[in-house]
Design a protein around this motif. Structure first.
Motif, short mmCIF file in Angstrom:
data_model
loop_
_atom_site.label_atom_id
_atom_site.label_comp_id
_atom_site.label_asym_id
_atom_site.label_seq_id
_atom_site.Cartn_x
_atom_site.Cartn_y
_atom_site.Cartn_z
N LEU A 1 -45.93 -14.66 15.24
CA LEU A 1 -45.79 -13.24 14.85
C LEU A 1 -44.45 -12.67 15.32
CD1 LEU A 1 -49.31 -11.81 15.82
CD2 LEU A 1 -48.41 -12.02 13.50
N TYR A 2 -44.09 -13.00 16.58
CA TYR A 2 -42.98 -12.30 17.23
C TYR A 2 -41.63 -12.93 16.90
CZ TYR A 2 -40.54 -9.80 20.95
OH TYR A 2 -39.68 -8.99 21.66
N TYR A 3 -41.59 -14.28 16.87
CA TYR A 3 -40.32 -14.95 16.60
C TYR A 3 -40.23 -15.48 15.18
CZ TYR A 3 -39.93 -14.94 21.70
OH TYR A 3 -39.88 -14.56 23.01
N GLY A 4 -41.37 -15.88 14.61
CA GLY A 4 -41.35 -16.50 13.29
C GLY A 4 -41.23 -15.49 12.16
N LEU A 5 -42.10 -14.46 12.18
CA LEU A 5 -42.14 -13.52 11.06
C LEU A 5 -40.83 -12.77 10.82
CD1 LEU A 5 -45.73 -11.98 11.02
CD2 LEU A 5 -44.77 -13.81 9.63
N PRO A 6 -40.08 -12.35 11.86
CA PRO A 6 -38.83 -11.62 11.59
C PRO A 6 -37.89 -12.42 10.69
CG PRO A 6 -39.38 -11.44 13.90
CD PRO A 6 -40.35 -12.41 13.30
N LYS A 7 -37.95 -13.75 10.79
CA LYS A 7 -37.06 -14.59 10.00
C LYS A 7 -37.39 -14.53 8.52
CE LYS A 7 -35.22 -15.17 13.68
NZ LYS A 7 -34.58 -16.14 14.52
N ILE A 8 -38.59 -14.11 8.17
CA ILE A 8 -38.86 -13.91 6.74
C ILE A 8 -38.99 -12.41 6.44
CG2 ILE A 8 -39.93 -16.18 6.43
CD1 ILE A 8 -42.66 -14.70 6.47
N GLY A 9 -38.38 -11.62 7.31
CA GLY A 9 -38.22 -10.20 7.00
C GLY A 9 -39.30 -9.27 7.53
N ILE A 10 -40.22 -9.78 8.37
CA ILE A 10 -41.25 -8.90 8.92
C ILE A 10 -41.04 -8.77 10.42
CG2 ILE A 10 -43.73 -8.53 9.19
CD1 ILE A 10 -44.04 -10.57 6.81
N THR A 11 -40.54 -7.64 10.87
CA THR A 11 -40.29 -7.48 12.29
C THR A 11 -41.29 -6.52 12.90
OG1 THR A 11 -37.96 -7.81 11.85
CG2 THR A 11 -38.53 -6.92 14.01
N LEU A 12 -41.98 -6.99 13.93
CA LEU A 12 -42.98 -6.16 14.61
C LEU A 12 -42.59 -6.06 16.07
CD1 LEU A 12 -46.03 -8.11 13.16
CD2 LEU A 12 -45.20 -5.92 12.32
N SER A 13 -42.92 -4.91 16.69
CA SER A 13 -42.62 -4.78 18.12
C SER A 13 -43.52 -5.71 18.92
CB SER A 13 -42.87 -3.33 18.56
OG SER A 13 -44.25 -3.11 18.72
N GLY A 14 -43.09 -6.01 20.13
CA GLY A 14 -43.87 -6.91 20.99
C GLY A 14 -45.30 -6.42 21.16
N GLU A 15 -45.44 -5.13 21.50
CA GLU A 15 -46.78 -4.62 21.76
C GLU A 15 -47.66 -4.70 20.52
OE1 GLU A 15 -46.85 -0.84 23.68
OE2 GLU A 15 -45.50 -1.51 25.29
N LEU A 16 -47.07 -4.41 19.37
CA LEU A 16 -47.84 -4.49 18.13
C LEU A 16 -48.28 -5.93 17.88
CD1 LEU A 16 -48.94 -2.82 15.87
CD2 LEU A 16 -46.86 -3.22 14.57
N CYS A 17 -47.35 -6.89 18.11
CA CYS A 17 -47.70 -8.31 17.97
C CYS A 17 -48.87 -8.64 18.90
CB CYS A 17 -46.53 -9.20 18.34
SG CYS A 17 -45.29 -9.31 17.06
N GLY A 18 -48.79 -8.14 20.12
CA GLY A 18 -49.85 -8.42 21.09
C GLY A 18 -51.20 -7.92 20.58
N ILE A 19 -51.21 -6.68 20.09
CA ILE A 19 -52.47 -6.11 19.60
C ILE A 19 -52.97 -6.89 18.38
CG2 ILE A 19 -53.48 -4.08 18.49
CD1 ILE A 19 -51.69 -2.39 20.34
#
Lengths: 247, 221, 225
Positions: free
Chosen positions: B74-92
């Motif tokens: 979620l945190y490192y992989g998804l941003p590379k295909i254009g989906i960036t989430l904050s750490g806390e959101l990834c955690g939840i």
């Protein structure tokens, strides 16, 4: 009276579990206001028969007619039928998460959408009649088995059914509680409720039933007025059955 | 083994913040997990076409992969295909994804524990499937599920330690950072263990009490 | 763009390195599982004792591993021992210690649970038949308890394998760490690489854990009484 169309007619009702035949073409006519006791050894199909009448079992053949309308077809709305045919089970099964009053009001309010104060008044009256008006706000866990079963009967009555089915309602009660439940059913008989009662209580059947049907191995072996059945059973099987029970 | 008590006092505010964040993220994740779990198990209970197959795949994937990889993805992989989430959101999201599958299992067991005769009685008084669910099955299944839910709450709370892998400043990560700066290993780890004990001991005791109370309230034994 | 990332997976020795990393992961899991099963059965049987002096210490040991997260245990052993006892443990050995201690605690609880849940009359009637305590365990209790404990044991093994993902956090060079190294090298040329690497590791764990949990569920259903 006896000339009118029976309220419930069963024609050649057949029920199988796989290859095993549980009900082998049952025929029965029930006139309004009649009380019918269904007797027979365990495993004879009497409970299954009642469950079929309430749509809890799928049937493989035959027909059930309520007020001359067939219930055995795809368009049957069992939810509506069940408001006309009430049923009480051996295990009483009050909902443990609801109070006595909530148990009773659930179906009238949520299914039938009736007026709250009207239903509550009816519920209180019924509770009064079974001697449990003071327990309306208790939870089922606070009641004895006999009390729970009386509440279960009230819950079914409050839906204003035309027919009541009782499936061995005293079978899991302690002996001293059987009486209080049977009294309630006897009261109903006096008031002219149409009832089908599966029971092992022979004295009670004799007292309250107009007619007895005796079942064995999925067939009705004998059908007779109660008095006649108990004093002078016609079939050998019924005689054996009554002898074993030393009746 | 020696402890620098003054350091512990100085570091307290960091731990207070971290503890609060741990509790906050865990609470949100657990509540969402219960909702997801209940929805999934109800879908499976009714064997809803297509949906229940999707739920099945989700349950298997969530239960058979580690939270850390779910989070990394979620945190490192998804941003590379254009989906960036904050750490806390990834955690939840991660905690809900993982926890939902465990909660579904607990609630499924609870629904299966509702007896057949209760359901038949409900039908016999004319309840529709939905009414049966709402007034009979769900309330009773919930009581049956309390022990399972409780065990999952503790499990999920502990799993928040894995959040330290994606730069969320919860208890474990805060400890790691402080150790990196001050080298007060013993002190930092002592605080970490105490931090978890502060959350988990009362929770464990509370859940034991709750279990007993619910069982008594509902079924009288 | 997406394709450029996935191609890295199959470039040079990358795949080989990832699978070797997976072997490290599985090695830790396997050794810890074997130790946990042996020790767990022993301690589990001991814990069926009604003696409080036996029960309490083992219970405390179990609860410590239940309440404190495994990641915290890894940190505690990894940092506290070298800092205080002049003893250098490799990250992999630390992982083995923590996983074995944790696995033993949980296994012992499974074993204990499956023994004490056996109907009491099984033990009583064995005694009535004149079996010795050893014979009672050998012929009656252990065969029955085995069936009850195997499905939860497999579940625990699945959990232990999943938890090995944490080893990367104390620097064991296992599958995730190898993945991160590959990402670092290729990140500039192939920006989507982390999506593919983490996706692949995700898949690897699933491929290992899914059959195990399926198997345990099947046994559970088969042996349900």
């Amino acid at each position: 009276m006896s000339e009118q169309v029976p309220i419930l007619q069963v024609k050649g009702l057949t029920k199988k579990y796989g290859e095993k035949i549980v009900l082998n073409g049952i025929d029965l006519q029930v006139e309004k206001g009649k009380v019918i006791a269904i007797l027979g050894p365990s495993g004879c199909g009497k409970s299954t028969f009642l469950r079929c009448l309430n749509g809890l079992e799928e049937v493989q053949g035959g027909d059930i007619l309520l007020d001359n309308e067939s219930l055995i077809n795809k368009s049957t709305k069992w939810r509506e039928v069940r408001q006309r045919i009430g049923m009480v089970f051996q295990s009483y099964d009050l909902f443990p998460n609801l109070t006595v009053m909530e148990n009773i009001l659930l179906s009238p309010l949520k299914v039938q959408k009736r007026n709250h104060s009207e239903v509550e008044a009816q519920a209180l009256e019924l509770l009064e009649r079974v001697g449990l008006a003071d327990r309306a706000n208790d939870y089922p866990r606070q009641l004895s088995g006999g009390q729970k079963q009386r509440i279960a009967i009230v819950r079914a009555l409050c839906i204003n059914p035309e027919i009541m089915l009782f499936d061995e309602v005293t079978a899991s009660l302690d002996p001293e509680m059987v009486r209080e439940v049977l009294d309630v059913i006897a009261q109903l008989a006096d008031q002219g409720m149409t009832m089908l009662i599966v029971t092992h209580e022979m004295n009670f059947a004799k007292l309250v039933a107009d007619e007895v049907i005796f079942m064995d191995k999925g067939n009705i072996h004998e059908q007779a007025p109660a008095e006649q059945f108990f004093t002078n059973p016609q079939t050998e099987r019924a005689q054996q059955f009554l002898n074993i029970l030393q009746f | 083994m020696t402890f620098d008590w003054q350091y512990i006092v100085d570091a307290l505010p960091h731990y207070k913040t971290a503890l609060w964040l741990t509790v906050k993220l865990a609470t949100i994740g657990i509540i969402l997990a219960i909702i997801v779990g209940m929805v999934c198990s109800i879908i499976q209970y009714f064997k809803v076409k297509v949906l229940s197959q999707i739920v099945q795949v989700y349950l298997e994937v969530a239960r058979n992969t580690p939270l850390l990889i779910q989070l990394f993805f979620l945190y490192y992989g998804l941003p590379k295909i254009g989906i960036t989430l904050s750490g806390e959101l990834c955690g939840i999201i991660g905690l809900t994804f993982l926890g939902g599958s465990y909660m579904a299992e607990a609630f499924r067991a609870g629904m299966e524990a509702v007896t057949k005769s209760q359901i038949e009685t409900g039908k016999a008084i004319g309840l529709s499937n939905l009414q049966l669910m709402r007034y009979v099955i769900i309330p009773q299944a919930f009581s049956y599920s309390v022990p399972g839910f409780g065990a999952n709450c503790i499990f999920l709370l502990k799993e928040t330690s894995v959040f330290s892998g994606i730069a969320i400043l919860e208890l474990t990560n805060t400890t790691k950072n402080l150790m990196g700066i001050f080298y007060k290993t013993n002190e930092a780890l002592l605080m970490l263990v105490i931090g978890y004990l502060i959350i988990l001991l009362p929770l464990t005791l509370f859940l034991t009490w709750l279990e007993r109370r619910v069982r008594h309230a509902e079924f009288g034994n | 763009m997406l394709n450029s990332g996935i191609s890295v997976l199959f470039e040079g020795v990358n795949m080989q390195r990832l699978l070797l990393g997976l072997l490290v992961t599985l090695r830790v899991a396997l050794i810890a599982v074997v130790i946990s099963i042996v020790m767990g059965i022993l301690i589990g049987i001991i814990r069926t004792s009604k003696n409080k002096l036996v029960q309490i210490p083992f219970r405390l040991y179990l609860e410590l591993f239940r309440i404190i997260p495994i990641l915290v245990w890894l940190f505690v052993i990894y940092y506290v021992i070298p800092a205080n006892f002049d003893l250098n443990l490799s990250a992999e050995v630390v992982a083995l210690i923590v996983f074995s201690l944790w696995g033993t605690a949980e296994m012992s609880d499974i074993v204990r649970g499956s023994i004490i849940s056996l109907p009491k009359h099984q033990a009583e009637s064995s005694k009535a038949l004149g079996l010795s305590v050893a014979q009672m365990y050998r012929y009656v209790l252990i065969p029955q308890a085995t069936k009850r404990s195997i499905p939860p044991m497999i579940n625990l093994i699945t959990r232990m394998i999943k938890t090995t993902a944490l080893l990367t956090m104390i620097g064991v060079v296992e599958v995730i760490k190898v993945g991160q190294q590959i990402i670092e090298v290729n990140n500039l040329d192939h920006p989507t690489i982390s999506f593919w690497i983490y996706g692949f590791v995700f898949l690897l764990y699933f491929v290992i854990c899914f059959p195990l949990s399926r198997f345990s569920r099947r046994l559970e259903r088969k042996w349900a009484t």
